[in-house]
Write a protein that holds these residues in place. Structure first.
Motif, short mmCIF file in Angstrom:
data_model
loop_
_atom_site.label_atom_id
_atom_site.label_comp_id
_atom_site.label_asym_id
_atom_site.label_seq_id
_atom_site.Cartn_x
_atom_site.Cartn_y
_atom_site.Cartn_z
N GLY A 35 -2.46 6.74 -83.19
CA GLY A 35 -3.62 7.53 -82.83
C GLY A 35 -3.29 9.01 -82.79
O GLY A 35 -2.19 9.44 -83.13
N ASN A 36 -4.31 9.76 -82.37
CA ASN A 36 -4.26 11.21 -82.39
C ASN A 36 -3.67 11.74 -81.07
O ASN A 36 -4.31 11.66 -80.02
N LEU A 37 -2.46 12.23 -81.14
CA LEU A 37 -1.77 12.84 -79.99
C LEU A 37 -1.88 11.96 -78.73
O LEU A 37 -1.40 10.83 -78.74
N THR A 38 -2.52 12.45 -77.67
CA THR A 38 -2.53 11.70 -76.41
C THR A 38 -3.68 10.69 -76.32
O THR A 38 -3.76 9.94 -75.34
N SER B 169 7.75 15.93 -77.23
CA SER B 169 7.02 16.02 -78.50
C SER B 169 7.65 17.03 -79.45
O SER B 169 7.96 18.15 -79.06
N ASN B 170 7.81 16.58 -80.67
CA ASN B 170 8.21 17.46 -81.77
C ASN B 170 7.06 17.42 -82.78
O ASN B 170 7.10 16.69 -83.76
N PRO B 171 6.01 18.19 -82.51
CA PRO B 171 4.81 18.07 -83.34
C PRO B 171 4.91 18.90 -84.61
O PRO B 171 5.83 19.71 -84.76
N GLU C 250 3.28 15.97 -95.64
CA GLU C 250 2.91 17.29 -95.11
C GLU C 250 2.31 17.18 -93.71
O GLU C 250 2.33 18.13 -92.93
N ARG C 251 1.75 16.01 -93.42
CA ARG C 251 1.16 15.81 -92.10
C ARG C 251 2.21 15.96 -90.99
O ARG C 251 1.88 16.15 -89.83
N ALA C 252 3.49 15.86 -91.37
CA ALA C 252 4.56 15.98 -90.36
C ALA C 252 4.86 17.42 -90.00
O ALA C 252 5.51 17.67 -88.99
N TRP C 253 4.40 18.40 -90.83
CA TRP C 253 4.77 19.78 -90.48
C TRP C 253 3.61 20.78 -90.53
O TRP C 253 3.59 21.73 -89.77
N ILE D 216 5.19 11.86 -78.14
CA ILE D 216 4.01 12.15 -78.97
C ILE D 216 4.50 12.66 -80.33
O ILE D 216 5.32 13.57 -80.39
N CYS D 217 3.98 12.10 -81.41
CA CYS D 217 4.41 12.44 -82.77
C CYS D 217 5.81 11.87 -83.04
O CYS D 217 6.75 12.60 -83.38
N THR D 218 5.94 10.59 -82.91
CA THR D 218 7.25 9.95 -82.85
C THR D 218 8.01 9.90 -84.17
O THR D 218 9.24 9.83 -84.19
N GLY D 219 7.32 9.90 -85.31
CA GLY D 219 8.02 9.83 -86.61
C GLY D 219 8.85 8.56 -86.74
O GLY D 219 8.31 7.45 -86.64
N VAL E 187 3.83 7.42 -79.87
CA VAL E 187 2.52 7.58 -80.52
C VAL E 187 2.70 8.35 -81.81
O VAL E 187 3.44 9.35 -81.86
N ASP E 188 2.04 7.91 -82.85
CA ASP E 188 1.99 8.67 -84.10
C ASP E 188 0.69 8.31 -84.80
O ASP E 188 0.13 7.23 -84.61
N ILE E 189 0.22 9.24 -85.63
CA ILE E 189 -1.02 9.00 -86.38
C ILE E 189 -0.72 8.24 -87.69
O ILE E 189 -1.62 7.68 -88.30
N SER E 190 0.55 8.24 -88.08
CA SER E 190 0.93 7.65 -89.37
C SER E 190 1.37 6.19 -89.21
O SER E 190 2.24 5.88 -88.39
N ASP F 113 15.42 20.15 -85.22
CA ASP F 113 14.50 20.20 -84.09
C ASP F 113 14.52 18.89 -83.30
O ASP F 113 14.48 18.87 -82.07
N THR F 114 14.64 17.77 -84.03
CA THR F 114 14.72 16.47 -83.36
C THR F 114 15.93 16.43 -82.44
O THR F 114 15.83 16.02 -81.27
N TRP F 115 17.09 16.88 -82.96
CA TRP F 115 18.33 16.73 -82.19
C TRP F 115 18.41 17.74 -81.05
O TRP F 115 19.01 17.45 -80.00
C1 LIG Z 1 7.85 16.96 -87.09
S1 LIG Z 1 7.52 15.22 -87.17
C2 LIG Z 1 8.48 14.70 -85.75
C3 LIG Z 1 9.00 13.31 -85.84
C4 LIG Z 1 10.01 12.93 -84.76
N1 LIG Z 1 9.46 13.04 -83.43
C5 LIG Z 1 11.26 13.75 -84.86
O1 LIG Z 1 11.46 14.62 -84.01
O2 LIG Z 1 12.05 13.54 -85.78
C6 LIG Z 1 5.84 15.18 -86.61
C7 LIG Z 1 5.16 13.81 -86.56
O3 LIG Z 1 3.83 14.01 -86.07
C8 LIG Z 1 2.96 13.06 -86.63
N2 LIG Z 1 1.59 13.55 -86.46
C9 LIG Z 1 0.94 14.50 -87.17
N3 LIG Z 1 -0.29 14.69 -86.68
C10 LIG Z 1 -0.43 13.85 -85.62
C11 LIG Z 1 -1.47 13.59 -84.70
N4 LIG Z 1 -2.64 14.25 -84.75
N5 LIG Z 1 -1.28 12.65 -83.74
C12 LIG Z 1 -0.10 11.96 -83.67
N6 LIG Z 1 0.94 12.17 -84.52
C13 LIG Z 1 0.77 13.11 -85.48
C14 LIG Z 1 3.45 12.95 -88.07
O4 LIG Z 1 3.03 11.73 -88.65
C15 LIG Z 1 4.99 13.04 -87.86
O5 LIG Z 1 5.54 11.76 -87.76
#
Ligand SMILES: C[S@@+](CC[C@H](N)C(=O)[O-])C[C@H]1O[C@@H](n2cnc3c(N)ncnc32)[C@H](O)[C@@H]1O
Length: 215
Positions: A84-87, A100-102, A118-121, A36-39, A58-61, A14-16
């Motif tokens: 922080g949280n999303l936007t 964004s790849n949320p 797990e927060r990543a998916w 958003i959700c940069t990982g 931006v990322d929450i982690s 999904d990233t690529w």
């Molecule tokens: C599927 S990963 C995507 C990472 C990267 N963008 C990629 O494509 O490889 C989702 C990311 O969303 C972050 N995330 C989860 N909930 C979030 C939130 N409420 N606000 C910001 N980031 C969040 C996770 O920490 C994780 O790094």
């Protein structure tokens, strides 16, 4: 090459797919990009490498942002990082491209994990707990002719994403798609998805799409 601290989402299909769509956008030295959700920061690095002059990740982690910081240093990219949280950390600002790849995987329940990988998916029962918020928040943060790129699975309702974005005045298209085999997490949930009617019996692939929406 990207460094990745333990517990941070490894860039994958999904990233690529999203990176390919991002590379087709006009990213000049004056462009403002929000990831958003940069990982690991993979998409921010792609934007910066393609010439975007102002990249915000931006990322929450905390681990994700530490990883992004390392990757920006290693790649000699200038990336603004915000936790922080999303936007929320960039409220009131405008961007030419938002990518964004949320988290979008349908989960057992609607309790979002507050820690761990797990927060990543995990994204609630319908997989839309974060997608819905991004679709509600991001359109008003796009500059004129700005572009929103979102990756998601067909398991989490592509039509709802399209409808939400169209309702907010954006022109929406599917920019790319790919059929990929279930990984470990989806394989473990296959019976649940079958029971919910999300997949056919025995189906062990999902389609990932990149949605492109223009203001
Ligand atoms: C599927 S990963 C995507 C990472 C990267 N963008 C990629 O494509 O490889 C989702 C990311 O969303 C972050 N995330 C989860 N909930 C979030 C939130 N409420 N606000 C910001 N980031 C969040 C996770 O920490 C994780 O790094």
């Amino acid at each position: 090459m990207l460094v990745r601290l333990p517990g941070v989402y490894p860039p994958q299909e999904d990233t690529w797919l999203l990176a390919g769509a991002l590379a087709r956008e006009n990213l000049g030295p004056h462009s403002h990009v929000l990831d958003i959700c940069t990982g690991t920061g993979a998409l921010s690095m792609c934007a910066a490498a393609a010439g975007a002059g102002n990249v915000t990740a931006v990322d929450i982690s905390r681990r994700a942002l530490a990883t992004t910081w390392i990757n920006a240093r290693l790649g000699r990219h200038s990336v603004r990082m915000m936790r922080g949280n999303l936007t929320e950390p960039v409220g009131g600002q405008f961007f030419d491209v938002i990518v964004s790849n949320p988290p979008y995987v349908p989960a057992l329940d609607d309790v979002l994990p507050t820690r761990g990988v797990e927060r990543a998916w995990d994204a609630g029962v319908d997989g839309r707990m974060l997608l819905d918020r991004i679709c509600a928040q991001a359109p008003s943060m796009l500059a004129q002719s700005g572009v929103l790129l979102i990756a998601q699975s067909v398991l989490s309702g592509v039509e709802k994403t399209q409808t939400m974005l169209e309702e907010r005045g954006l022109g929406v298209e599917i920019a790319d798609r790919a059929e990929i085999p279930f990984g470990r997490i989806l394989s473990a949930r296959a019976a649940l998805f079958e029971a919910r009617g999300l997949i056919d019996s025995g189906q062990r692939t999902e389609e990932i799409v990149v949605i492109r929406a223009v203001r």
